[in-house]
Design a protein around this motif. Structure first.
Motif, mmCIF file in Angstrom:
data_model
loop_
_atom_site.group_PDB
_atom_site.id
_atom_site.type_symbol
_atom_site.label_atom_id
_atom_site.label_comp_id
_atom_site.label_asym_id
_atom_site.label_seq_id
_atom_site.Cartn_x
_atom_site.Cartn_y
_atom_site.Cartn_z
ATOM 1 N N LEU A 208 37.089 47.217 31.078
ATOM 2 C CA LEU A 208 36.638 46.724 32.788
ATOM 3 C C LEU A 208 38.048 46.343 33.451
ATOM 4 N N TRP A 209 38.962 46.031 32.928
ATOM 5 C CA TRP A 209 40.299 45.501 33.710
ATOM 6 C C TRP A 209 41.048 46.632 33.937
ATOM 7 N N GLN A 210 40.842 47.823 33.125
ATOM 8 C CA GLN A 210 41.695 49.041 33.194
ATOM 9 C C GLN A 210 40.999 49.662 34.585
ATOM 10 N N LEU A 211 39.634 49.571 34.660
ATOM 11 C CA LEU A 211 39.169 50.035 35.796
ATOM 12 C C LEU A 211 39.330 49.089 37.199
ATOM 13 N N VAL A 212 39.582 47.945 37.080
ATOM 14 C CA VAL A 212 39.741 47.055 38.160
ATOM 15 C C VAL A 212 40.995 47.349 38.555
ATOM 16 N N ARG A 213 42.205 47.439 37.871
ATOM 17 C CA ARG A 213 43.551 47.889 38.418
ATOM 18 C C ARG A 213 43.544 49.043 39.023
ATOM 19 N N LEU A 214 42.708 50.043 38.364
ATOM 20 C CA LEU A 214 43.001 51.388 39.116
ATOM 21 C C LEU A 214 42.144 51.136 40.795
ATOM 22 N N GLN B 220 45.613 38.398 40.746
ATOM 23 C CA GLN B 220 45.748 38.143 42.419
ATOM 24 C C GLN B 220 46.440 39.511 42.875
ATOM 25 N N TRP B 221 46.328 39.865 43.953
ATOM 26 C CA TRP B 221 47.107 40.989 44.707
ATOM 27 C C TRP B 221 47.141 40.532 46.170
ATOM 28 N N VAL B 222 48.291 41.060 46.960
ATOM 29 C CA VAL B 222 47.939 40.848 48.419
ATOM 30 C C VAL B 222 47.955 42.570 48.804
ATOM 31 N N LEU B 223 46.778 42.571 49.573
ATOM 32 C CA LEU B 223 46.460 43.819 50.192
ATOM 33 C C LEU B 223 46.738 43.844 51.704
ATOM 34 N N GLU C 219 41.862 34.996 52.183
ATOM 35 C CA GLU C 219 41.401 35.024 50.776
ATOM 36 C C GLU C 219 40.390 35.376 50.440
ATOM 37 N N LEU C 220 40.078 36.356 49.447
ATOM 38 C CA LEU C 220 38.921 36.918 49.246
ATOM 39 C C LEU C 220 38.947 36.934 47.475
ATOM 40 N N VAL C 221 37.668 36.455 47.029
ATOM 41 C CA VAL C 221 37.526 36.447 45.473
ATOM 42 C C VAL C 221 36.083 37.188 45.304
ATOM 43 N N LEU C 222 36.450 38.143 44.302
ATOM 44 C CA LEU C 222 35.131 38.868 43.510
ATOM 45 C C LEU C 222 35.384 38.707 42.215
ATOM 46 N N GLU C 223 34.095 38.953 41.730
ATOM 47 C CA GLU C 223 34.010 39.059 40.028
ATOM 48 C C GLU C 223 34.090 40.317 39.982
ATOM 49 N N ALA C 224 34.869 40.565 38.766
ATOM 50 C CA ALA C 224 35.252 41.890 38.296
ATOM 51 C C ALA C 224 34.217 43.127 38.346
ATOM 52 N N VAL D 66 45.499 40.483 53.116
ATOM 53 C CA VAL D 66 44.552 39.452 52.310
ATOM 54 C C VAL D 66 44.976 39.271 50.860
ATOM 55 N N LEU D 67 44.849 37.986 50.646
ATOM 56 C CA LEU D 67 45.310 37.585 48.948
ATOM 57 C C LEU D 67 43.817 37.957 48.328
ATOM 58 N N PHE D 68 43.918 38.766 47.478
ATOM 59 C CA PHE D 68 42.561 39.312 46.744
ATOM 60 C C PHE D 68 42.580 39.150 45.445
ATOM 61 N N THR D 69 41.672 38.097 44.826
ATOM 62 C CA THR D 69 41.506 37.879 43.559
ATOM 63 C C THR D 69 40.445 38.471 43.009
ATOM 64 N N VAL D 70 40.584 38.982 41.714
ATOM 65 C CA VAL D 70 39.454 39.398 40.832
ATOM 66 C C VAL D 70 39.380 38.307 39.661
ATOM 67 N N ALA D 71 38.142 37.839 39.692
ATOM 68 C CA ALA D 71 37.967 36.690 38.639
ATOM 69 C C ALA D 71 37.260 37.144 37.336
ATOM 70 N N GLY D 72 37.903 37.080 36.507
ATOM 71 C CA GLY D 72 37.253 37.244 34.984
ATOM 72 C C GLY D 72 36.205 36.322 34.550
#
Length: 354
Positions: free
Chosen positions: A258-264, A296-299, A309-314, A280-286
């Motif tokens: 799942l995290w390989q897919l998230v990073r891509l 986190q990434w800055v997009l 700031e934006l937070v989404l579950e993976a 936007v500071l983007f956080t993908v939460a596990g």
């Protein structure tokens, strides 16, 4: 029943996965006893099937049952157990393991379908039923298959060299689905399994160095390794589509996959946003229990302060990128500039061609 060399060679992938009709099943061993090259190819494909948990290898469903767990009549059921036990296909390189596991998961779901009451004509997504969705996956895997030198499948869809990729892609998908509708669902599943098995047997699926070279497919230039992740992504999304249509729970990919897919997906989203979008500071939460911390990434623009700031579950992020959430419906946490957040969500949803 075909026994000629070319005819049998086209059946080997499906034979390795135990997906041939009985009359064609009998033809393969007869030919293998006479043809050394086909016998060698069959052994390679059979090893791929074994690593995926296919019928000619270690049976994934039976193997899961032997480790203990619910019986078919118990709440979780054999399908969910099989999907949760998807093997990582240790022989393939790490970049191809998510695709191998996604293929194994869809195989488990389709075996469940073949043995139960739900119809292959059950509506799934767009205007596709289950049968057409599997046909779509055949078409979706084809660009990578052709890019890696695998044989072109019938029917051939003519297209001018200057045809935009999305126009050519829509035409090809329609042609493949129309062709597969003339065949039985079992034949379509066999064709999909054969092509998937052939992809996982390519040198690029086994060797990270071979997978480092770039290909332009579906309008985007990525390393072959990333194109395998794209195939994993789409296979899982459509497995989930079929499961939802049939009322069967399909678990998300295993955590590392799942995290390989998230990073891509984050990488492609960053490319789509470019360097001029409001940052936007983007956080993908596990989920709880994941081995990874929140990431986190800055997009967007690197030349101005973060605006939101934006937070989404993976899983939610992947479903958004896969077109299964509308931008205003995906569960999220936000703060700051709402327009900047909306821009990221809309660009993410627009990435989907699934």
């Amino acid at each position: 029943m075909t026994t000629d060399h070319d005819g049998v060679r086209e059946l080997l992938g499906a034979w390795a996965f135990g997906a041939l009709p009985p009359q064609e099943e009998k033809a393969v061993p007869l030919h293998l006893g006479e043809c050394e090259s086909c016998a060698a190819e069959a052994e390679r494909l059979r090893e791929t099937a074994r690593l995926l948990g296919g019928p000619r290898g270690t049976a994934m469903i039976n193997g899961s049952a032997e480790r203990g767990g619910p019986s078919p009549g118990e709440p979780e059921g054999l399908l969910a157990l099989a999907l949760r036990s998807r093997p990582a296909a240790s022989r393939v390189a790490p970049h191809a393991a998510p695709y191998a596991a996604a293929v194994a998961g869809l195989q488990a779901l389709l075996r469940e379908l073949a043995e139960s009451e739900p119809s292959w004509a059950t509506p799934v997504v767009h205007d596709w039923d289950v049968h057409a969705t599997v046909g779509h996956l055949i078409a979706a895997d084809e660009p990578l298959a052709r890019g890696l030198g695998l044989d072109r499948r019938e029917p051939v869809t003519p297209a001018a060299e200057d045809t935009p990729w999305d126009v050519a892609w829509n035409a090809r998908t329609a042609d493949v689905i129309a062709y597969e509708r003339q065949r039985t669902p079992e034949e379509t599943v066999a064709a999909w399994a054969a092509q998937a098995g052939a992809l996982l047997a390519t040198p690029e699926a086994l060797d990270p160095e071979r997978a480092a070279h770039a290909l332009t497919l579906m309008g985007i230039r990525l390393p072959v390794a990333d194109h395998f992740l794209v195939r994993a992504f789409e296979t899982w999304i459509h497995t989930d589509d079929i499961g939802r249509a049939l009322g069967l729970a399909v678990p998300p990919p295993p955590g590392p996959h799942l995290w390989q897919l998230v990073r891509l997906a984050v990488h492609i989203l960053g490319m789509a946003l470019g360097t001029t979008a409001p940052p936007v500071l983007f956080t993908v939460a596990g989920e709880e229990g994941d081995e990874r911390d929140d990431t986190q990434w800055v997009l967007g623009s690197e030349d101005e302060p973060v605006r939101a700031e934006l937070v989404l579950e993976a899983v939610d992020f992947c479903l958004l990128v896969g077109g299964r959430y509308a931008p205003d419906e995906v569960p999220r946490g936000t703060s700051g500039d709402e327009a900047a957040v909306r821009n990221v969500l809309e660009r993410a949803a627009a990435l989907s061609w699934l």
